[in-house]
Each structure stands twice: as C-alpha cells, then as structure tokens.
Design an enzyme around this catalytic site. Structure first.
Site, PDB file in Angstrom:
ATOM      1  N   PHE A   1      21.459  46.076   5.844  1.00 51.35           N
ATOM      2  CA  PHE A   1      21.515  45.487   7.179  1.00 51.35           C
ATOM      3  C   PHE A   1      22.970  45.418   7.617  1.00 51.35           C
ATOM      4  CE2 PHE A   1      17.801  43.869   5.087  1.00 51.35           C
ATOM      5  CZ  PHE A   1      16.836  43.729   6.069  1.00 51.35           C
TER       6      PHE A   1
ATOM      7  N   THR B   1      17.044  47.719   1.461  1.00 50.01           N
ATOM      8  CA  THR B   1      17.407  47.939   2.862  1.00 50.01           C
ATOM      9  C   THR B   1      18.811  47.399   3.083  1.00 50.01           C
ATOM     10  OG1 THR B   1      15.139  47.888   3.641  1.00 50.01           O
ATOM     11  CG2 THR B   1      16.817  47.389   5.259  1.00 50.01           C
TER      12      THR B   1
END
Ligand code: PEP
Ligand code: MN
Length: 683
Positions: free
Chosen positions: A279, A277
């Site tokens: 960010f 992921t």
C-alpha cells in the site's frame, strides 16, 4: 480442577500485565533514544541489532525458550522501535505534522477491509489520535485527500500474486497528490460463510475482483458456483451477514469474519501461499524524511520518441548508484500506443545523488512527475537484522587455490571450449553464480546447510525436524515426498500430502524447503510449493524431466548420477539452463565404485574440478555417500575444506524407526553437535 484452572489463569493474567508494563517501559526508553538521535549519529546499528538478538536468543535458550520463538517476538519488537524512532525524526522534519490533534485516515471499503488493516498497522506506531474513514472507491478516496477531508489515504498499489493495481496507478498519474509512506500486509484469503457449512454447499461467492483474481485456482475447483464482484472484501462479508443465506460465501480476511460474526470454512485459498499487498500512503503535500531513514522515491515519466530513450532514462539511476525496486508501464492517457512509466527506487529526494538523478531524468524524458520520498518497508535494510549466526566453516571453504576459482587459466578455458556444455561453463561466465532462496544465498562466501529427514513421514516428525534444523542454525529444510526407492514395495513417500506438511514446517520455522520431483507432470505443481526442486541421482539423465525443470522459475538442485562422470553431470545441468532456468545447484552425493564399505564413494575431487569448470554452486551430500551416520561429520568437514559451497545432511528424530535411509540419519543430538562443530570452526 475448575479452581486450579482459574488460579493458573489469574497468574497468567498477572504475567501478561507485567509483559505489557515492560513493553511500555521499553517504549519510553525508545522515545528518549529517539530524542537523542534527533541531534545526529547513526539511526540504526545493524551490528547492535544482531548482537541484541543473539544475546536474547542465548538468554532464551538458557531459560528453555525456543530460538525461533524468541527471534520472531523480538524482531517484531525491534521493528516497532525502529518505526517509533523514524516517526520521531519525521515529526522533527515536518512540524506541521507533529502538531496534529486528531488525524483522519481514509481507505477504500468498509471496516475490516485489508486497506483498513493496513492503515491500522501503519498509523498505530504514530502515537497520535487517529480516526479511520472508509470511502466507496479509490477515486472518491483520493478526491477526499485532495479536498482536505482526510489527511492521508491508504491506497493498495500492487499484490504479489495479482500484480499492479492499475486503477491506483492511473489515478496517481492524473491527480496532484504525493506519496509519504508505504506499508506491506500479508493477505490471507479465507472462505467465509454464516455457519460452518461444507464448501460443497456453496453456490455463490462474493469478493473484490482482486481477491477473486488471487484465488482463481480454488474457485475453479468449485463446481456449479457463481462468482460475483463486490466493491471490497469486507462489504462482501457484510452482505453475507445481512442475507443469512447458507449457500453464499465471501472471500475475505480473518478479521472480516470476526467483525461480521462469520465462520471461516476454508483458509489459505489464494493461488500463491505467500500473498502480500503493498500500500502507499497518499497525502496532499510531500513530507520530508531524515536521510538516515532508508527511503524509496517514486516517479512517473514518459519517454521521448527516440531510440534507447527508456534505457537512457533508467541509466540515470544506475549512474547515481540508485537501485530500482519497481518498474511498471501503463497506457498514456489520450495518446494511443504511448506509455507512462512508474519507477520506484531506493533513495531520498533530500539526498544529493537523488537530486542529481532527478535532474538528469527530467532532461531524458518528455514528462516527469515526482510523487515523493517515503520510509521504505520492502527493502532488506528497512527490516530488523537477523540474530548473528556464525557462518559454517567459511574459512575452511576458502582454502588456498579454492578461494577464487573465478578466472581459470587460458589452458583451462581452451579445454572448456570443447566441452558438451556452454551455459554452465566458466568460459561463458567467469563469476560465481549466486542463487537466492528467501534470505539464503547459495554460492556466496559462506556455506549453506540443508538438513532434514530423508522422507517426510508425519506432521509431528517434520515439525520436530524443522525445529531442530532452525535451532541448530542450518539454512534450508529438506524432506522427500516422492521417493525414488530401489524396491517398489518400499515406502514411496507421502506425495502431495507430505509436501503440504513440509511447506507448513518450513513456514512455521522460517526455513525455505527443498524436495525431490520425479515426474515431469509434477514439476509445475511441486514448484508452486517448494523453494528448491531436487533432481535425484537416479534421474540425473532423465532428459524430459531436466527440460521440464528448465522451464520453471525455481532453483533446481541436480544431484550427480551414481555412474556419471563430472562432464556428464555438467551436460545434464546444461539441459536445464538451455531451457531457460539458470538457477542450478550441483550436488555431489557419491558414485558407484568397487568399494563396499560405504554406500557410495564420496568423490570429493569432483568439487574443485566442477568449480573450475562451472560457475554454478557445488554442494556435497555426505549422507547418501556414506550410508552410515558415523562418517558424516568427517566427510562434512572435508567437503567444506575442499571448497563445497554447502552440504546436505539427513537427520531424523528416531533414526532406527525411519521409513527410509535410517542408518545414515543423524539423531537430533548428533546433528546439533555436528552443526555446533561446523559453525564453531568459522570463528
Ligand atoms: C535424496 O536426497 O533424497 C536422495 C534420494 O538422494 P540421491 O538421489 O542422491 O540418492
Ligand atoms: Mn535419503
């Protein structure tokens, strides 16, 4: 026994304390270097990083330490140093930031959520006092930044399995905030329960919708199980702890299990094994970054209602040689069927080219919002260099006449027009095709070396091979799981169980993996785990299999058939390209002739011929051609000398005990010797 163990453990504690001291000493030196670099000069020197790692690997080798272990450890240490130095420079550019006593970092969720971990990873090297505060929603989180209640927010923006996080993008468009950083975290979803119960007893699973979306295949395999959305993964874990119900489970990270005292009942349940992921760090105001730091810039824009508007907008980046790293579109609020485009590109607003690009972009669009520039974490040059690896006989591969087969003479082009293949032909594309597999590029200047056992036989066997492949400096790990054997009574391979082992070995030693696929119905499944699909010689004209691998987005290595002419081989490759997949690697592996001294006859002349006729990379497999290990070194050198862009070699810890192709396998010592030889020629 107890005493002896206690004594050894005490000694271990002392060694660890020395390591920590040494790291602290290193950090002080880094800070001083950071001070010096404020004054100017190169921030990073990839050559020095390479040299440093090479030296440490050598030092480690002499002390009996594994190459890969040393590399991994020091890459982490160097990465930390780079971040530290970047923080120094960024503080110098943003005095208001440097003076902060304690900074509050916001994230969505509760302690142990992935956003919390990402925040800790990102702000750890800052070296200031930080406090983390969870928010209930993305909106609340960003409003707290806007209102000055938290200094920075860690906002997940995209995931490599589930894609963009729409809500995050929409909020960034609506609110007046800036991006000042990015972070990447590996996500390893686990199934947690209050006790180590069997997965079959679970009736309810809780998690964040994103995590659920990333684990659909595993969840589909659970019968009679209800799946429920939660605001975040750690909150789902907390519910488990509070309810103390054995039939409940949560999808969350390992840390959440630790924090809430839960058991991990299954690991690695995401659809894709590599799950990351990204960010972004959101602040009220943009920050300035030194132009020596590799940066990215993020913008949002809407195009005018004119034909070619998007193309012209993006062209602005290309005119300034700025590489785009992400393009996303979202519905434009209050304007049905209109879209906002989100673009990330490499560059820093403090750089002239970016300034020029943004000015032109503004005039090409109907709305432009610059979210800011920040230190990049996902681009290749934002990460530490690799240890220097002498490139295998690159010079040999470039013998005169082979150096640049890129523009065939007119007579050859005329001849190529009549061939039964088009997309694979040099007449269609004159430039060599480069195929990217992880960090390895096949078809570029330096030859690629694929090595491993004929078949995956056991966990120990494939791990031992992978270690040697890595240590010797080869690039890709091979291992057959579905074996095309002449006799139905011979070992047929371990199938998917073998593939799991091959994948584990590749991961552990940082090597991409290649394995053969024999049946069309296996293609999609094998493609999910293997980095390269191999079509074996016996299947070169299995047209349904060729069409099937043509439909997946995975590089394919097509071996030349035992009785196939060069043009038949290229026409077989055409089947794959014609179905969409342009990533084909050709592999010469010997053909049937009257000669019986060798298993097959290695037709090395096919290399220059194929390279003249096609832009696809051509590799050579001397193992299956010779059938006897003794001739493999000579034929490997010959292959590179005649222009092969790589070789594939079979090796085995104990060739005499191999379950397939033992006589042609090099043992570890001979393999290391050959590799050393090939790599030394390059210098
Ligand atoms: C192999 O590489 O595992 C193999 C079976 O080779 P080929 O198809 O060339 O015989
Ligand atoms: Mn074999």
């Amino acid at each position: 026994m107890k005493d002896a163990l206690g004594k050894l453990r005490n000694e271990l504690d002392r060694v660890d304390a020395t390591l920590v001291d040494a790291l602290a000493g290193r950090e002080k030196l880094i800070a001083r270097i950071g001070e010096l670099k404020r004054g100017g000069g190169e921030l990073r020197d990839p050559n020095r990083e390479e040299e440093l790692l090479t030296r440490l690997v050598d030092l480690g080798k002499r002390a009996g330490l594994d190459t890969y272990y040393i590399t991994r450890l020091f890459r982490e240490i160097i990465d930390h140093s780079i971040r530290k130095q970047q923080e120094h420079l960024t503080d110098a550019q943003n005095p208001e930031r440097a003076g902060a006593e304690q900074i509050v970092i916001g994230y969505q969720g509760v302690e142990g959520a992935y956003s919390h971990l990402a925040a800790r990873k990102h702000f750890g090297p800052r070296g200031v006092d930080v406090r983390y505060e969870g928010s209930r929603s993305f909106r609340e989180l960003l409003e707290r930044v806007r209102d000055g209640e938290v200094r920075y927010a860690m906002l997940p923006i995209e995931n490599t399995t589930a894609g963009s996080i729409n809500e995050a993008y929409d909020l960034l468009a609506r609110m007046k905030l800036a991006l000042v950083g990015e972070e990447v975290c590996e996500i390893n979803h686990c199934l947690l329960a209050i006790e180590p119960v069997s997965v079959s007893r679970i009736r309810r699973v809780y998690s964040h919708p994103q995590a659920i979306q990333q684990c659909t295949e595993f969840l589909d395999s659970l019968a009679e199980c209800h799946v429920e959305s939660f605001a975040d993964t750690a909150l789902a874990a907390r519910k488990l702890r509070d309810d103390q119900d054995l039939s409940q489970a949560a999808i969350a990270g390992e840390q959440a299990a630790q924090i809430y005292g839960l058991s991990i009942i299954k690991r690695g349940i995401a659809n894709q094994k590599e799950n990351f992921t990204r960010f972004v760090v959101v602040a009220r105001e943009p920050e300035r970054f030194d132009t020596r730091i590799t940066c990215k810039t993020s913008v949002i824009f809407a195009t005018r209602h004119e034909e070619g508007a998007l193309l012209r907008a993006l062209n602005v980046l290309s005119e300034q040689h700025l590489s785009m790293t992400k393009l996303e579109s979202r519905p434009r609020p209050a304007a049905p069927w209109e879209y906002l485009f989100y673009v990330d590109f490499e560059g820093n607003v403090a750089d002239k080219r970016v300034e020029t690009a943004l000015r032109s972009l503004a005039s090409e669009t109907s709305f432009l919002k610059v979210l800011g520039s920040y230190a990049a974490r996902t681009t290749r040059d934002a990460r530490p260099a690799e240890p220097r690896k002498p490139q295998a006989a690159a010079a040999a591969g470039n013998v005169e006449g082979q150096r640049d087969p890129q523009s065939p003479p007119a007579s050859v082009l005329q001849m190529l027009e009549k061939k039964p293949y088009k997309l694979v032909s040099r007449a269609q594309r004159s430039r060599d095709t480069h195929i990217h597999v992880g960090n390895v590029v096949i078809g570029e200047q330096s030859p690629v070396i694929i090595a491993g056992p004929c078949s995956v036989e056991s966990r120990e066997q494939i791990l031992a091979c992978a270690e040697k492949v890595r240590e010797a400096g080869a690039d890709i790990l091979r291992g057959g799981c579905f074996k095309p054997r002449t006799s139905p009574y011979a070992f047929q391979g371990l199938g998917y169980e073998g593939l799991d082992l091959l994948e584990e070995a590749g991961k552990q030693f940082g090597l991409p993996i290649i394995t053969e696929v024999m049946h069309p119905s296996d293609v999609e499944k094998v493609a999910r785990q293997a980095d390269i699909l191999q079509i074996g010689a016996r299947n070169m004209q299995n047209f349904s299999l060729l069409k099937e691998v043509g439909r997946v987005d995975r590089p394919v290595m097509l071996k030349r058939g035992l009785m196939a002419s060069i043009d038949e081989w290229l026409a077989a490759a055409e089947y794959i390209l014609a179905n969409g997949n342009q990533q084909v690697i050709l592999c010469e592996r010997g053909i049937r002739t009257f000669e019986t001294a060798t298993r097959n006859t290695l037709d090395l002349s096919s290399v220059p011929v194929a390279r003249e006729r096609t832009h696809l990379p051509v590799l050579v497999d001397p193992s299956h051609a010779c059938g006897t290990w003794r001739w493999i070194p000579a034929m490997s050198r010959a292959a590179l000398a005649c222009g092969a862009q790589g070789i594939m070699i079979e090796m085995h810890p104990e060739p005499e005990k191999a379950l397939s192709d033992g006589p042609q396998a090099l043992n570890f010592e001979r393999f290391a010797e050959l590799m050393h030889d090939l790599l030394a020629t390059a210098k």
